[in-house]
Each structure stands twice: as C-alpha cells, then as structure tokens.
Design an enzyme around this catalytic site. Structure first.
Site, PDB file in Angstrom:
ATOM      1  N   SER A 252       0.847  -1.186   0.000  1.00  0.00           N
ATOM      2  CA  SER A 252       0.000   0.000   0.000  1.00  0.00           C
ATOM      3  C   SER A 252       0.880   1.233   0.000  1.00  0.00           C
ATOM      4  O   SER A 252       2.110   1.138   0.077  1.00  0.00           O
ATOM      5  CB  SER A 252      -0.906   0.005   1.228  1.00  0.00           C
ATOM      6  OG  SER A 252      -0.130   0.317   2.370  1.00  0.00           O
ATOM      7  N   LYS A 253       0.234   2.375  -0.075  1.00  0.00           N
ATOM      8  CA  LYS A 253       0.960   3.639  -0.208  1.00  0.00           C
ATOM      9  C   LYS A 253       1.997   3.857   0.889  1.00  0.00           C
ATOM     10  O   LYS A 253       3.004   4.495   0.674  1.00  0.00           O
ATOM     11  CB  LYS A 253      -0.028   4.803  -0.193  1.00  0.00           C
ATOM     12  CG  LYS A 253      -0.462   5.214  -1.575  1.00  0.00           C
ATOM     13  CD  LYS A 253      -1.108   6.577  -1.518  1.00  0.00           C
ATOM     14  CE  LYS A 253      -1.811   6.882  -2.834  1.00  0.00           C
ATOM     15  NZ  LYS A 253      -2.985   7.696  -2.646  1.00  0.00           N
ATOM     16  N   ARG A 254       1.705   3.336   2.077  1.00  0.00           N
ATOM     17  CA  ARG A 254       2.645   3.614   3.151  1.00  0.00           C
ATOM     18  C   ARG A 254       3.987   2.893   2.947  1.00  0.00           C
ATOM     19  O   ARG A 254       4.969   3.208   3.595  1.00  0.00           O
ATOM     20  CB  ARG A 254       2.026   3.276   4.514  1.00  0.00           C
ATOM     21  CG  ARG A 254       1.944   1.827   4.826  1.00  0.00           C
ATOM     22  CD  ARG A 254       1.117   1.519   6.049  1.00  0.00           C
ATOM     23  NE  ARG A 254       0.731   0.132   6.019  1.00  0.00           N
ATOM     24  CZ  ARG A 254       1.508  -0.866   6.413  1.00  0.00           C
ATOM     25  NH1 ARG A 254       2.695  -0.614   6.898  1.00  0.00           N
ATOM     26  NH2 ARG A 254       1.085  -2.111   6.338  1.00  0.00           N
ATOM     27  N   GLY A 256       5.531   3.104   0.178  1.00  0.00           N
ATOM     28  CA  GLY A 256       6.230   3.875  -0.860  1.00  0.00           C
ATOM     29  C   GLY A 256       5.350   3.987  -2.083  1.00  0.00           C
ATOM     30  O   GLY A 256       4.196   3.546  -2.065  1.00  0.00           O
TER      31      GLY A 256
END
Ligand code: GLU
Length: 480
Positions: A252-254, A256
């Site tokens: 997921s976005k967290r 990167g």
C-alpha cells in the site's frame, strides 16, 4: 540460449499472452511485473504478447490514465504485438456471444427484478447460506415473464462435480461446481459483464496462456465454466502471488510509491527496475543481475515462487547503483541531461554535454540514481563567481582562505595540469603547512564546486581545467 534450456523444445508461434490492465491512473508495480512475465513468456517461446486495455469503467478510464500505462510499459522496454485492443469497443461482440449461448441452450433469460434479488440475498444472509443466485429462472419459460419485462442473460453452469484448474504456479486448484452460480453475462441494459468480456476477448485474441495476479484466481473458475459452456479451447493458467510490502503486509501507499512512473521520476534506470521486478517472484538460481536478453532466454513459469514477494525500495536503490556504475557513459549523458537542464533552468551547450561525458566515469561511480547523478554534475556548469551553499560558505573562514591563496599560487605555476601533478602540488602545500590533505581539500571543494560534497578534488580540478579552477579559487580569495 542458455545451455541448461537448450534441450527444451521451444513452442514456436503457438504461445499468445496478454497483459490486460484496467486504466487506473498509473502502471502499478504489480501490473508492471505481470506485464513483464507475459512479455517474457511470449518472447521466450517466440510467440505473441498482446495488450488489452480493459476500459469498461468509463469514469476511471480517461485517456490520461491509458497514456500513463502505455508510457510505463514503454519505459520498461515492453513492446506489444498488434495494436492494443480496447475492451469497451467490443461490447457488441460480447453481446453476440451471450446470445449465441442463449440460442444453444447454455444460457437463459432471467427476469428477476432487482428487488427480488435483494430479497433473495437477504434471506440467504439470514439463513447463513452462501449468497449466490438460486437459479430461479433456469428452468422457467420466458413466457412466464410479464410482457416486455427486462431480463439479464445468465450462463447455465454445471451443478454437479467440480472444476479443477491445473495452474502453472498454484498447482491444481478445485472448486465444487455447486459453488459457482449462474452468473450474469449480459445485464438487462444490454451491457456485458466483466466475466463475459474477458472470456470473449481472450478467445478472440487467441490467448493461450493467462498469466496474472492471484487475486484473479476466483474469477478463473467462473471464466473456465463459461469457456466450457462455449466449447472453446481452455487456456493455460498461471496465477502469480501478489507483491507485498517489506513488512509482509499487502502493498500500500505507506510502503512507498505504487506507480512505476514514480520510480522513473526518482531517477531509477529502466534496466534496474526491470531486473528488480523480474526477481520479485521469479528467480534463476542465485543470479542477481539479469539483462533483458538473459531474462528472455531463461524465463519459465516454474521459476515463479508460490509465496508473495516483498517490495523493498532500498534493494531497488542498491540495484540501481549497480546499473548506474555499469551503464554506458553516453547513455547516461542522454538520460541525465534533461534532469540537469531542469535544475539549471537552461539547455546545455554542445561543449557542456561533451564535458558531462568526460566527467561521467567519475560521476557515475558515486551516484545511486539519475537525480544524484544530475546534482553531482551541476558544479561543472555553474558560472563564476559561484554562489556557495551555506555549509561551503561557513567552511571558508579566514584561515581557509589563506590556504586557498597558497594553493592558488602553487597551482598557477603548474605546467602539467594532470591528476598526478595537481595532487603532488597540493600535498606539498599540506606538508609544509603541517596539515592533513583533507584540511586543504575541503576549502578547495567549497571554492571549486560551491558545496561540501563532490567527486575527488583532483578529478574536479582536471574536469574544470586550469583556467576555470584558478578563476574559481581566486573568486573566493578575493572575497577576503
Ligand atoms: N483488468 C484486470 C486487472 O487490471 C486484469 C484481468 C485479467 O488479467 O484477466 O486487474
């Protein structure tokens, strides 16, 4: 060809793969890897790799989103045979196949209203039964429906036995046919469902091998049921495990950036990204550095791992450093120039591009990516008098400037402007001042490059040349 594979028969021209992205705004890392595996498998077998844009969700499928995917694929060096197929343009063909199934008795009209279906689901939920269409129109005659009532077309699936997929990655996976309901092919507004569209498009495109993320494995059972109802040739399936983050959680976005374009914009080289994604879930012994040509030679589905791989940006950066150090100088000049020009806010002249080429062996040995490479080259193109950054300015105290004066005098007398001679001269000054070389190198660096980090100081002197070097040193001495 690799000798290990030399005795394996190559399936020629029979293999057709496809990459079928839904345009969502960028080429996802996972999608990129799926695209690569399809491309490699086709290229390995001398077959065809096709591209299908699944753009039926009109709200999301903007031209911009499609372009972003095409650019991402292009950046990775993936080319496709034939023109891309746009799924949205094939709705009439999808409907035609649904009607064919209707005519052959393998599909039927379902007149159930939305309210009726909601009530059916609610009852199933209340009874804790699996929620699936109960086949209420499977054996009823259309004449029982009100005149002109809207209907969906549903496929008549097998009710007994099970369906098994001999997946090339997952092994044999089965589902009881009773778990597959008579799903909709054509909605009452005449639009095809995703399940129908995929099956028809794959068939019409002659796809023989379906390589995709294992989030589609559940769909595969339904798709296979439909293929069997149609009596069409069954493709070979290979569902590859998804990519996870470096902590093992779903990517997921967290973790990167998720889009390939973001890595391009961070200065990652296409070859490094290709190599990194390739080895994410596929391996060839312990080989770490694999070129595209080797990948084509070696790629086989039995090298795909069964467990999810972990995306690690640090490893990608390190691998990129390797590719930077080994890249062709001229190629790097071409790749770095736009970044440099953007930083400088002007174009580089022919002479400056030549200078960049001369500096490249030194620059590339220190840079992990194109951004670092571009930044480390800027000192070459700055105009006198240099504007020093804060740390460089602080470094040039009166003592340092006095040292610069002696260095300037000694270097002015130097006839042979070579690495050895400049080094010898500077060392001699260090010795007579009873200082370490570093004590001289830092103020020199500040004056010559305007910053406190740069390639080796003698490389800097040689790259800048005698006149420019002495000029830059003098500029800082005069400030005292
Ligand atoms: N369009 C689907 C996706 O982007 C892929 C469908 C398929 O490969 O069958 O996830």
């Amino acid at each position: 060809m690799n000798s290990k594979d030399a005795d394996q028969p190559k399936q020629t021209s029979a293999v057709v793969t496809r990459f079928a992205p839904s345009p969502t705004g960028f080429l996802h890392i996972g999608g990129a890897r799926t695209a690569m595996f399809n491309w490699l498998f086709a290229r390995h077998h001398g077959g065809k790799a096709l591209l299908r844009i699944e753009d039926t969700d009109k709200a999301r499928s903007t031209q911009e989103a499609i372009d972003a995917i095409l650019q991402g694929l292009d950046w990775l060096g993936l080319d496709w045979d034939d023109e891309p197929v746009f799924q949205s343009e094939r709705a009439a063909r999808h409907a035609e196949v649904a009607h064919q199934l209707l005519a052959s008795g393998n599909a039927y009209k379902c007149f159930a209203t939305p309210e009726e279906l909601t009530a059916m689901r609610e009852q199933q939920r209340a009874e804790k039964k699996p929620m699936r269409y109960d086949g209420r129109w499977r054996d009823r005659d259309s004449s029982e429906a009100p005149e002109g009532a809207p209907y969906a077309i549903r496929v008549k699936t097998e009710t007994a036995g099970k369906v098994t997929i001999a997946d090339q990655v997952q092994g044999d996976v089965s589902v009881q046919n009773s778990e597959i309901d008579d799903f909709i092919l054509l909605r009452s507004d005449g639009s095809p469902t995703y399940m129908l569209a995929v099956v028809v498009d794959d068939h019409d495109m002659g796809v023989t091998h379906l390589i995709r993320g294992d989030d589609h494995l559940n769909n595969a059972f339904r798709q296979l049921a439909l293929i069997r109802a149609l009596g069409w040739a069954e493709p070979v399936y290979a569902h590859i495990p998804l990519i996870h983050g470096n902590d093992g959680a779903k990517l997921s976005k967290r973790h990167g950036a998720l889009g390939v374009d973001a890595y391009r914009d961070m200065g990652i080289l296409s070859d490094a990204m290709f190599n990194y994604l390739l080895r994410l879930g596929w391996g060839h012994g312990d080989d770490e550095f694999i070129s595209r040509a080797q990948a084509i030679d070696w790629f086989a589905l039995d090298g795909v791992g069964k467990s999810p791989s972990r995306f690690d940006t640090k490893k990608l950066q390190n691998l990129n450093g390797h590719y930077m150090r080994n890249a062709d100088d001229a190629a790097l000049v071409g790749l770095a120039t736009p970044w440099i020009e953007q930083e400088l806010g002007r174009s580089l002249s022919g002479a400056e591009i030549e200078l960049l080429g001369q500096a490249m062996p030194v620059l590339k040995s220190r840079a992990k990516n194109l951004v670092e490479l571009a930044e480390s080259s800027l000192f070459l193109f700055k105009k006198r008098p240099l504007v020093l950054d804060e740390r460089a300015e602080n470094l040039l105290d009166p003592d340092a400037r006095t040292l610069l004066k002696s260095i300037h005098i000694a270097l002015t007398d130097l006839e042979n402007w070579t690495l050895e001679a400049t080094e010898e001269t500077t060392k001699a000054i260090a010795e007579s001042a009873e200082l370490g070389l570093g004590k001289l190198a830092q103020p020199m660096r500040a004056a010559l490059t305007g910053s406190t980090s740069s390639p080796g100081i003698f490389d800097v002197l040689i790259l800048l040349g005698k006149e420019e070097s002495l000029g830059r040193l003098a500029d800082q001495i005069e400030k005292t």
